[in-house]
Design a protein around this motif. Structure first.
Motif, PDB file in Angstrom:
ATOM      1  N   UNK A 425       0.828  -1.212   0.000  1.00 22.39           N
ATOM      2  CA  UNK A 425       0.000   0.000   0.000  1.00 22.39           C
ATOM      3  C   UNK A 425       0.864   1.264   0.000  1.00 22.39           C
ATOM      4  N   UNK A 426       2.058   1.175  -0.533  1.00 21.34           N
ATOM      5  CA  UNK A 426       2.974   2.318  -0.497  1.00 21.34           C
ATOM      6  C   UNK A 426       2.412   3.586  -1.145  1.00 21.34           C
ATOM      7  N   UNK A 427       1.614   3.491  -2.224  1.00 18.96           N
ATOM      8  CA  UNK A 427       1.066   4.742  -2.780  1.00 18.96           C
ATOM      9  C   UNK A 427       0.250   5.547  -1.774  1.00 18.96           C
ATOM     10  N   UNK A 428      -0.553   4.860  -0.959  1.00 19.45           N
ATOM     11  CA  UNK A 428      -1.344   5.601   0.028  1.00 19.45           C
ATOM     12  C   UNK A 428      -0.493   5.970   1.232  1.00 19.45           C
ATOM     13  N   UNK A 429       0.522   5.175   1.525  1.00 20.71           N
ATOM     14  CA  UNK A 429       1.448   5.535   2.611  1.00 20.71           C
ATOM     15  C   UNK A 429       2.160   6.845   2.269  1.00 20.71           C
ATOM     16  N   UNK A 430       2.559   6.989   1.007  1.00 23.21           N
ATOM     17  CA  UNK A 430       3.227   8.232   0.590  1.00 23.21           C
ATOM     18  C   UNK A 430       2.279   9.417   0.670  1.00 23.21           C
ATOM     19  N   UNK A 431       0.991   9.180   0.424  1.00 18.61           N
ATOM     20  CA  UNK A 431       0.012  10.265   0.498  1.00 18.61           C
ATOM     21  C   UNK A 431      -0.229  10.700   1.937  1.00 18.61           C
ATOM     22  N   UNK A 432       0.066   9.826   2.894  1.00 14.86           N
ATOM     23  CA  UNK A 432      -0.154  10.142   4.303  1.00 14.86           C
ATOM     24  C   UNK A 432       0.989  10.974   4.876  1.00 14.86           C
ATOM     25  N   UNK A 433       2.189  10.820   4.322  1.00 15.55           N
ATOM     26  CA  UNK A 433       3.354  11.498   4.897  1.00 15.55           C
ATOM     27  C   UNK A 433       3.186  13.012   5.015  1.00 15.55           C
ATOM     28  N   UNK A 434       2.674  13.718   3.976  1.00 13.73           N
ATOM     29  CA  UNK A 434       2.499  15.168   4.148  1.00 13.73           C
ATOM     30  C   UNK A 434       1.556  15.517   5.287  1.00 13.73           C
ATOM     31  N   UNK A 435       0.564  14.667   5.539  1.00 15.15           N
ATOM     32  CA  UNK A 435      -0.361  14.924   6.647  1.00 15.15           C
ATOM     33  C   UNK A 435       0.382  14.829   7.971  1.00 15.15           C
ATOM     34  N   UNK A 436       1.262  13.831   8.088  1.00 12.31           N
ATOM     35  CA  UNK A 436       2.032  13.679   9.314  1.00 12.31           C
ATOM     36  C   UNK A 436       2.918  14.898   9.570  1.00 12.31           C
ATOM     37  N   UNK A 437       3.518  15.433   8.513  1.00  7.57           N
ATOM     38  CA  UNK A 437       4.353  16.617   8.660  1.00  7.57           C
ATOM     39  C   UNK A 437       3.511  17.827   9.029  1.00  7.57           C
ATOM     40  N   UNK A 438       2.376  17.978   8.379  1.00  6.45           N
ATOM     41  CA  UNK A 438       1.479  19.077   8.712  1.00  6.45           C
ATOM     42  C   UNK A 438       0.958  18.976  10.127  1.00  6.45           C
ATOM     43  N   UNK A 439       0.728  17.748  10.578  1.00  4.73           N
ATOM     44  CA  UNK A 439       0.231  17.518  11.933  1.00  4.73           C
ATOM     45  C   UNK A 439       1.232  18.035  12.969  1.00  4.73           C
ATOM     46  N   UNK A 440       2.527  17.861  12.690  1.00  3.19           N
ATOM     47  CA  UNK A 440       3.546  18.329  13.624  1.00  3.19           C
ATOM     48  C   UNK A 440       3.622  19.857  13.648  1.00  3.19           C
ATOM     49  N   UNK A 441       3.362  20.486  12.517  1.00  2.00           N
ATOM     50  CA  UNK A 441       3.469  21.938  12.442  1.00  2.00           C
ATOM     51  C   UNK A 441       2.196  22.633  12.906  1.00  2.00           C
ATOM     52  N   UNK A 442       1.042  22.052  12.550  1.00  2.00           N
ATOM     53  CA  UNK A 442      -0.223  22.678  12.942  1.00  2.00           C
ATOM     54  C   UNK A 442      -0.561  22.385  14.396  1.00  2.00           C
ATOM     55  N   UNK A 443       0.002  21.303  14.931  1.00  2.00           N
ATOM     56  CA  UNK A 443      -0.287  20.785  16.266  1.00  2.00           C
ATOM     57  C   UNK A 443      -1.647  20.102  16.322  1.00  2.00           C
ATOM     58  N   UNK A 444      -2.704  20.747  15.825  1.00  2.00           N
ATOM     59  CA  UNK A 444      -4.018  20.121  15.799  1.00  2.00           C
ATOM     60  C   UNK A 444      -4.928  20.930  14.887  1.00  2.00           C
ATOM     61  N   UNK A 445      -6.062  20.304  14.521  1.00  2.00           N
ATOM     62  CA  UNK A 445      -7.116  21.046  13.823  1.00  2.00           C
ATOM     63  C   UNK A 445      -7.984  21.709  14.880  1.00  2.00           C
ATOM     64  N   UNK A 446      -8.407  22.935  14.623  1.00  2.00           N
ATOM     65  CA  UNK A 446      -9.157  23.672  15.632  1.00  2.00           C
ATOM     66  C   UNK A 446     -10.569  23.186  15.840  1.00  2.00           C
ATOM     67  N   UNK A 447     -11.095  22.402  14.898  1.00  2.05           N
ATOM     68  CA  UNK A 447     -12.464  21.905  14.992  1.00  2.05           C
ATOM     69  C   UNK A 447     -12.643  20.815  13.956  1.00  2.05           C
ATOM     70  N   UNK A 448     -13.811  20.148  13.996  1.00  2.00           N
ATOM     71  CA  UNK A 448     -14.103  19.173  12.946  1.00  2.00           C
ATOM     72  C   UNK A 448     -14.145  19.851  11.581  1.00  2.00           C
ATOM     73  N   UNK A 449     -14.632  21.092  11.560  1.00  4.03           N
ATOM     74  CA  UNK A 449     -14.633  21.836  10.303  1.00  4.03           C
ATOM     75  C   UNK A 449     -13.223  22.069   9.789  1.00  4.03           C
ATOM     76  N   UNK A 450     -12.280  22.307  10.719  1.00  4.28           N
ATOM     77  CA  UNK A 450     -10.884  22.461  10.313  1.00  4.28           C
ATOM     78  C   UNK A 450     -10.340  21.187   9.702  1.00  4.28           C
TER      79      UNK A 450
END
Length: 507
Positions: A425-450
């Protein structure tokens, strides 16, 4: 130290001293560079050591950046440049699409030092990469008014549609804010500080309002992208946690971004690659059930049990992931260094060696190679595990890894029956990596809408990346066209792959 080979001194004593000085500089320079490169190699080994000893990827990248900068400082502090005639350039040429600014450096007089006249025998041209800082500007839109003396009516051109009602931002500025937040992972409060350095005070709340308004325009594109991706008969699926602020409890809760990727490049399929993110507040099995309600075909998945419910109607079959299976044995090999774990890794590596040779080939070609070479390897691996499993401690990690593989054997061997199925499933694993990086920088989403806005923009940005489209150029153009009234029944024209094709035609 710079040497001009065409103008070396003739005095032997001076030449000897020059060589000695150069040798001393070289020795000192190379010694310091060697020390820094040793540190780099030590850090890189930390990437592959035991899990408890590994550096965080972002920490590793930061350390390597600083060490490379240290090497650059050493080279700049003690440069050794030998001016040789017509040395061949090894550096990759700068892209042709970049604008060029010519600067002419000419001699002061057309007369030689001996008094003779100079005549042109050619020229030397070199290029350097320059940076033009980003800048803000004000667009002034003037709409003249005209009156008719006969009927006293007034005529004026209609005001252009603004992407944010009553707002100041153009589509280009909105695209910049979105790409900075969701692609470059720069939170809005940091963007506000950057704008302030450019002399424009924009509050974080103002930028947040722009993000919400821009995402409203993009929601229709996200829905159309989802329809296009889920119409495929071969998909990759996975999910990743997203911390979401929960004001009622004064802490964060864990939401999920479900990711569905289409990638047919492995078998030269007709559909362009794409990624879809869908936010959900939890990881319940009904989430993928709802997302894939109309999906029919092969779904590449990891070991999450909730995907099994999709197979109840017979329209969905699961292809299991050899990368996840391999990871089980790898963990055992790193922790216990047992020969059996290393043998399992070698057997799985043999399967990947076959795949590397048939990647990009037609499904029929891939299937034929798999049946000739991979099938005997797979059958031997299963027989080997079934023979070894009774001899191992039942609660041991190695036995657990073998049971993990054998319990998913039907899914793991799906690739032997369909040339379009991938090993992992490497294609979807690669698609997840940017989310992991964003998660570290954003810390969290402010709401479900976020979280939902994150899914909308991330889907478009990641699909742009997969298709070689620059995200800013795409979003700036698409937002402008949607605001100008692009027909809702022609959203297919705004899919990243279609947009790219249209740009090539126009150029």
């Amino acid at each position: 130290m710079r040497l001009d080979l065409e103008n070396l001194p003739s005095d032997p004593a001076l030449l000897h001293r020059l060589v000695r000085d150069m040798a001393a500089v070289v020795t000192q320079r190379e010694g310091e560079i060697e020390r820094l490169q040793t540190i780099i190699k030590t850090l890189q080994r930390g990437q592959f050591g035991r899990r408890s000893e590994r550096l965080d990827p972002d920490q590793l990248a930061l350390a390597l950046e600083d060490l490379d900068a240290d090497i650059g400082r050493v080279e700049a502090r003690s440069p050794i440049t030998i001016k040789a005639p017509s040395a061949p350039a090894r550096r990759k040429p700068l892209p042709e699409h970049l604008p060029r600014e010519d600067r002419l450096l000419d001699v002061e007089a057309a007369v030689c030092a001996c008094g003779g006249a100079l005549h042109s025998i050619g020229e030397s041209v070199s290029e350097q990469l320059d940076w033009v800082p980003a800048s803000l500007r004000v667009l002034r839109v003037t709409r003249p008014k005209y009156a008719c003396r006969a009927c006293n009516s007034v005529v004026q051109a209609n005001a252009p549609e603004r992407p944010i009602a009553g707002g100041l931002a153009t589509p280009a500025l909105l695209a910049h804010v979105l790409v900075s937040k969701y692609c470059d992972h720069t939170p809005l409060h940091r963007q506000a500080q950057i704008f302030a350095r450019h002399g424009v005070e924009l509050s974080r709340s103002t930028l947040a309002g722009w993000v919400g308004g821009a995402c409203w325009w993009l929601e229709a594109l996200h829905a159309r992208l989802a329809k296009a991706i889920l119409a495929s008969d071969h998909l990759f699926a996975d999910d990743t946690p997203v911390p979401v602020l929960d004001p009622g409890r004064g802490r964060t809760k864990t939401g999920r971004l479900w990711v569905y990727a289409r990638d047919q490049r492995g078998w030269s399929g007709p559909e362009p690659p794409a990624a879809l993110y869908v936010f959900a507040p939890d990881r319940k099995a009904e989430r993928p059930m709802a997302h894939l309600e109309r999906f029919k075909g092969v779904l590449h998945v990891d070991g999450y049990a909730g995907f099994e419910r999709l197979t109840a109607g017979g329209d969905v079959v699961l292809a299991a992931c050899w990368a996840h299976t391999r990871r089980k044995f790898y963990d055992v090999a790193q922790a216990e260094d047992t020969p059996l774990a290393h043998e399992a890794l070698a057997r799985i590596a043999a399967l990947y060696a076959v795949e590397s040779k048939v990647r990009g080939q037609s499904p029929a070609h891939r299937l034929a190679a798999r049946r000739d070479v991979s099938k005997p390897l797979v059958e031997a691996l299963k027989a080997w595990m079934e023979a070894q499993l009774p001899l191992l401690p039942g609660r041991g990690k190695l036995a657990e890894a073998m049971r993990y593989a054998l319990s998913r054997w039907t899914g793991l061997t799906r690739f032997l029956r369909d040339g379009r199925v991938e090993l992992d499933t490497n294609p979807v694993e690669r698609a997840i990596r940017p989310v992991a990086l964003g998660r570290k920088n954003h810390l969290f989403a402010g709401s479900d809408g976020g979280g939902e806005r994150w899914a909308v923009v991330a889907s478009l940005i990641q699909t742009c990346k997969l298709n070689g489209v620059e995200p800013y150029a795409y979003l700036a153009d698409v937002l402008a066209r949607i605001c100008d009234g692009h027909p809702a029944n022609r959203l297919d024209e705004l899919m990243p792959w279609a947009w790219k094709s249209a740009q090539h035609v126009n150029t």
